[in-house]
Each structure stands twice: as C-alpha cells, then as structure tokens.
Design a protein around this motif. Sequence first.
Motif, mmCIF file in Angstrom:
data_model
loop_
_atom_site.group_PDB
_atom_site.id
_atom_site.type_symbol
_atom_site.label_atom_id
_atom_site.label_comp_id
_atom_site.label_asym_id
_atom_site.label_seq_id
_atom_site.Cartn_x
_atom_site.Cartn_y
_atom_site.Cartn_z
ATOM 1 N N SER A 443 -10.150 -4.311 2.129
ATOM 2 C CA SER A 443 -11.169 -4.050 1.123
ATOM 3 C C SER A 443 -11.517 -5.354 0.426
ATOM 4 N N TYR A 444 -12.660 -5.355 -0.255
ATOM 5 C CA TYR A 444 -12.989 -6.488 -1.122
ATOM 6 C C TYR A 444 -12.125 -6.499 -2.386
ATOM 7 N N LEU A 445 -11.416 -5.441 -2.670
ATOM 8 C CA LEU A 445 -10.661 -5.351 -3.920
ATOM 9 C C LEU A 445 -9.410 -6.212 -3.887
ATOM 10 N N HIS A 446 -9.174 -6.902 -5.008
ATOM 11 C CA HIS A 446 -7.915 -7.607 -5.258
ATOM 12 C C HIS A 446 -7.032 -6.665 -6.080
ATOM 13 N N LEU A 447 -5.878 -6.331 -5.582
ATOM 14 C CA LEU A 447 -5.020 -5.345 -6.241
ATOM 15 C C LEU A 447 -4.008 -6.012 -7.153
ATOM 16 N N PHE A 448 -3.740 -5.357 -8.283
ATOM 17 C CA PHE A 448 -2.686 -5.805 -9.195
ATOM 18 C C PHE A 448 -1.480 -4.909 -8.952
ATOM 19 N N PHE A 449 -0.521 -5.391 -8.186
ATOM 20 C CA PHE A 449 0.576 -4.567 -7.703
ATOM 21 C C PHE A 449 1.380 -3.875 -8.800
ATOM 22 N N PRO A 450 1.675 -4.525 -9.943
ATOM 23 C CA PRO A 450 2.498 -3.834 -10.947
ATOM 24 C C PRO A 450 1.867 -2.569 -11.515
ATOM 25 N N ASP A 451 0.577 -2.344 -11.288
ATOM 26 C CA ASP A 451 -0.039 -1.117 -11.792
ATOM 27 C C ASP A 451 0.556 0.116 -11.140
ATOM 28 N N ASN A 452 0.913 0.044 -9.860
ATOM 29 C CA ASN A 452 1.500 1.193 -9.160
ATOM 30 C C ASN A 452 2.449 0.681 -8.081
ATOM 31 N N PRO A 453 3.648 0.262 -8.466
ATOM 32 C CA PRO A 453 4.581 -0.317 -7.493
ATOM 33 C C PRO A 453 4.937 0.624 -6.354
ATOM 34 N N ALA A 454 5.052 1.924 -6.643
ATOM 35 C CA ALA A 454 5.435 2.859 -5.586
ATOM 36 C C ALA A 454 4.371 2.898 -4.497
ATOM 37 N N ALA A 455 3.086 2.891 -4.877
ATOM 38 C CA ALA A 455 2.007 2.880 -3.893
ATOM 39 C C ALA A 455 2.024 1.595 -3.082
ATOM 40 N N VAL A 456 2.303 0.470 -3.749
ATOM 41 C CA VAL A 456 2.385 -0.813 -3.045
ATOM 42 C C VAL A 456 3.520 -0.791 -2.027
ATOM 43 N N ALA A 457 4.649 -0.220 -2.408
ATOM 44 C CA ALA A 457 5.774 -0.132 -1.481
ATOM 45 C C ALA A 457 5.389 0.659 -0.234
ATOM 46 N N ARG A 458 4.644 1.747 -0.415
ATOM 47 C CA ARG A 458 4.228 2.556 0.736
ATOM 48 C C ARG A 458 3.287 1.775 1.650
ATOM 49 N N LEU A 459 2.442 0.906 1.052
ATOM 50 C CA LEU A 459 1.534 0.105 1.866
ATOM 51 C C LEU A 459 2.286 -0.835 2.802
ATOM 52 N N PHE A 460 3.391 -1.399 2.309
ATOM 53 C CA PHE A 460 4.086 -2.439 3.048
ATOM 54 C C PHE A 460 5.278 -1.943 3.864
ATOM 55 N N GLU A 461 5.641 -0.682 3.750
ATOM 56 C CA GLU A 461 6.801 -0.182 4.481
ATOM 57 C C GLU A 461 6.577 -0.243 5.989
ATOM 58 N N ARG A 462 7.670 -0.479 6.708
ATOM 59 C CA ARG A 462 7.589 -0.497 8.175
ATOM 60 C C ARG A 462 7.086 0.829 8.704
ATOM 61 N N ASP A 463 7.591 1.922 8.125
ATOM 62 C CA ASP A 463 7.194 3.271 8.524
ATOM 63 C C ASP A 463 7.019 4.072 7.256
ATOM 64 N N PRO A 464 5.811 4.558 6.945
ATOM 65 C CA PRO A 464 5.613 5.306 5.705
ATOM 66 C C PRO A 464 6.568 6.478 5.568
ATOM 67 N N ALA A 465 7.033 7.026 6.678
ATOM 68 C CA ALA A 465 7.959 8.170 6.607
ATOM 69 C C ALA A 465 9.307 7.756 6.050
ATOM 70 N N ASP A 466 9.567 6.425 6.011
ATOM 71 C CA ASP A 466 10.855 5.962 5.495
ATOM 72 C C ASP A 466 10.926 6.017 3.981
ATOM 73 N N HIS A 467 9.762 6.242 3.306
ATOM 74 C CA HIS A 467 9.756 6.179 1.845
ATOM 75 C C HIS A 467 10.626 7.291 1.240
ATOM 76 N N ARG A 468 11.377 6.885 0.241
ATOM 77 C CA ARG A 468 12.210 7.850 -0.493
ATOM 78 C C ARG A 468 11.723 7.853 -1.947
ATOM 79 N N ASN A 469 11.353 8.996 -2.456
ATOM 80 C CA ASN A 469 10.895 9.108 -3.849
ATOM 81 C C ASN A 469 12.079 9.089 -4.792
#
Length: 469
Positions: A443-469
């Motif tokens: 996207s053209y958007l520049h993201l500020f990661f601290p606004d939603n760290p959990a969402a950022v973690a999901r973006l960068f995970e090797r496998d989104p299914a690995d995420h643990r809430n």
Amino acid sequence: MTERAEIRARDRSDTEAGRGPARAACPAVFIAAPASGQGKTTVTAALARMLRNQGKVVRVFKTGPDYLDPLVLAQASGQPVDQLDLWMAGEAYCRQRLFDAALEADLILVEGAMGLFDGEPSSADLAALFDLPMVIVMDVKGMAQTAAALVAGLAGFRDDIRIAGLIANACGSKRHRELIDAALPAAIPLLAAVERNAALALPERHLGLVQAEEIREDLETRFEAGAKALLAEGLADALLQLPPVAFDAVPDNHTAILPALHGQTILHGHTIGVARDAAFSFIYQANLDLLERMGATLRFFSPLTDGCLPPCDALWLPGGYPELHAAPLAANAAMRDDIRRFFAADKPILAECGGMLYCLETLTDYDDRAHTMLGLLPGHGAMRGRRGCQGMQTAELPEGPIRGHAHHRSVSEGTPEPIAHGRRQRHPAPGEAIYRQRRLTASYLHLFFPDNPAAVARLFERDPADHRN
C-alpha cells in the motif's frame, strides 16, 4: 559526572527496574511557527547543536509522521529523535516518551508541524496537553511590526497555550530587529534574530528535506553556523533557565508501548529482513524498537547494493526514494531474483509506499524513463511532478486496523483489485488502496506499528495460524 547527571542516571536505572519516580522534570520548549517553510527545522537543529556543543544532553522530538526531519535532528543533537503524534501514536505513548527523555536530558525540544493551529490534533494541542511553552519561529522577510502583530494574534488565539518568545528568522538588519522588538507585547520577548543567510538553510527536494545521510558533511557545516549564530544571541542561557516542565510516567510503561501484547514476545525466533539504504529509508525508529521488543531479530539489507537477502522469515520494504535510484534497483538483478523467490515461497512481505513501487512491474522516474522492478504486484508506477497525496489514515487490514499516513507524489496504474482501503482521519472517501498477493501486503500507507502491535505481529508471522492470542 555532574550531580544532576548522577541523579538522572539513578532515576533512569530505577525506572527500568520498576521502582523509579512517577514524575520527571526538565526544561522543555515547543518550536512552532505560523506556517510551514518558516525555518522550524533549521532553528531546532541549530539549537540542538548549540547546546550539544556545550556538553548538554538535548532530546528532540518531531510532531507528526515526518521521516526526514528526525534524521536531520538526530544528527544535530547526537540523540535519537522520535515522532510524537496524538492521533497516530496516542497520548500514553507520547507521555511516556517525554517522561523517558526528561530522565536524561538537560533540555527537551519538540518541533511542531505546519502552522501551530493546523491539523486535528494540531501542534498547539500537543503543546497544551503537556504544558510546553512555545517559541515561535517566523520568517520576517518583508515585514517588521506586522511580525509582532502576528505573534500577538497567535498568542491570543487560545487561552491554553503559553508563548515564551519569538525567534525572528531571515532578519535583514539591526534596525529590522529593533522594529520587531519594539512592537512585540511586553510578555513576549524577542529571543533571537537570525540573519538572512542561505548557508544556514537546510536543502530540500520533492518530499521535504534531503536525507541526512546524503549530505552529512554539508549538514555539519550548516549546524555549526546556525549554532554559532544562536549562541551569539544568548539563547542557550534563556532556554536552560526556563522553569522545568513535569512529565508523569504512564502507570504501566510496558503497555504504553505495547498496549495489545501485555508483554508477550510473539515474534520470538522470527528474523525480519528490513530494506534500508538511500532508496528505502522512511523507517520509524519506534517500529524497529517494537519489533525487537516483540522478540524479532532484525537484519538490514540494501536492495541497491546487496546481491541477496539475509537469512530471514519475513521482509519489510519501507518507503523512501526508489524513483531517485530506479536505475540501480533495476540493474541489481540478483537481488530482484532473490526477493521473487522469497515471494514465491509464500513468506510474508510488507511493502509501504516506495516499497510498493519497488514491488510493481515498472517504475517511471521524473525523466520519463521506465525501469523494471520486482513484478510481485501487477501494475506500473510513475512520478507525477509537484502534486501529491498526503494525510492520516487507518489501514483496514484483515489482521486488524493500524494507523499511519500517506505522503507521495506518484501514481500506480494497472494494479489488481484491492482487498481494502485506508480509512481517512476526517473524510468519508476511501483512502489508499491496500493490495495482497500471496503473503505480500502492499500500500501507499506508512504504518505506525505501535498503534496495533498484535496486528503487526500477524503480518510478519511465518504462518498466520501460528498466532497465539
């Protein structure tokens, strides 16, 4: 070590151990202006260098989502420079950053954005919230007593701000200074008058200041000249003698920075490759800090000069100036091939603005020359002169909303159907398109990661299914 430095070091150590003070006090000044282009960054950098030359610790902050000014201010001050934005980062984040700075600094400088009342929230909103005295920087070329009238009007526009004085920039003569000084209200002193001198101004290009890394030696000359000019005005003593401003710690420092994680290192064991060179440099230090606090290992690489990616589980292609370096990016076929293999392996990639342009099939520069890019995302990018797009938006991602901003002077055509659009801060029209191909999010958007760290973690995970809430 001075007595005050010993106290600061002890307070900082105690705070890190969880037994520190709940409040820290330090002289602080908000550098504001009636409009953009008045010389705020030039003056702020000169102030920081002047005090640094005297052995003082100066912590500088920049209001808003700016990338370029903080790099210049960091070089001038010798200290890291963070962005403070009440909408993008939130009050708790800003409060904690100021508190942390007050534990170590002799003076805090906060540079405003645009005119002091422009935007929602504005520079004045930030200054009022933290009770920061404001120093007005004004380009006084072509006016004298009118400059005093403008300052008086700014001071009286709201009753929750404090104007500590005026710095008259581009002042023409001693008589020019005298006319402005005599016309100012008694409560607003003329703190300094900076002469018209092209050698003091900071070089600019189409998205703002020229990047600090490109002109480091030239900047040093300008910093020292500015520091000398302000020192001659007696400004150092005036600022250091201001009454200290008290900053309260956020009750839970950790959740102020990682509000959605509550201490989990959910990227532990993940290595993220981060593009960082002259073409890709629009990186918030806060984003890097967050990724590391979530447990990620960062590996920096250059799409311009490196022949391959570092070993990594995910990629971040931030914004920058790929249009100025399109030819060498296109010529580095080895790097392009390696990134294509990474993409084909369904590994996560986040591409922001300039990073997204790099992911398209071609990029046409300002000389109307088309260059082959990565081709991960169908479409073609092209620069479009002085007109551009900017504004605060929330990226509405499947992983969760993340606040950020857009600022670009290019267009992309022939791109696929977006999965979502940014949500504008104050306008109902759809914002920037958000694309997804395999694990690529662009996207053209520049993201500020601290606004939603959990969402950022999901973006960068090797496998989104690995995420643990």
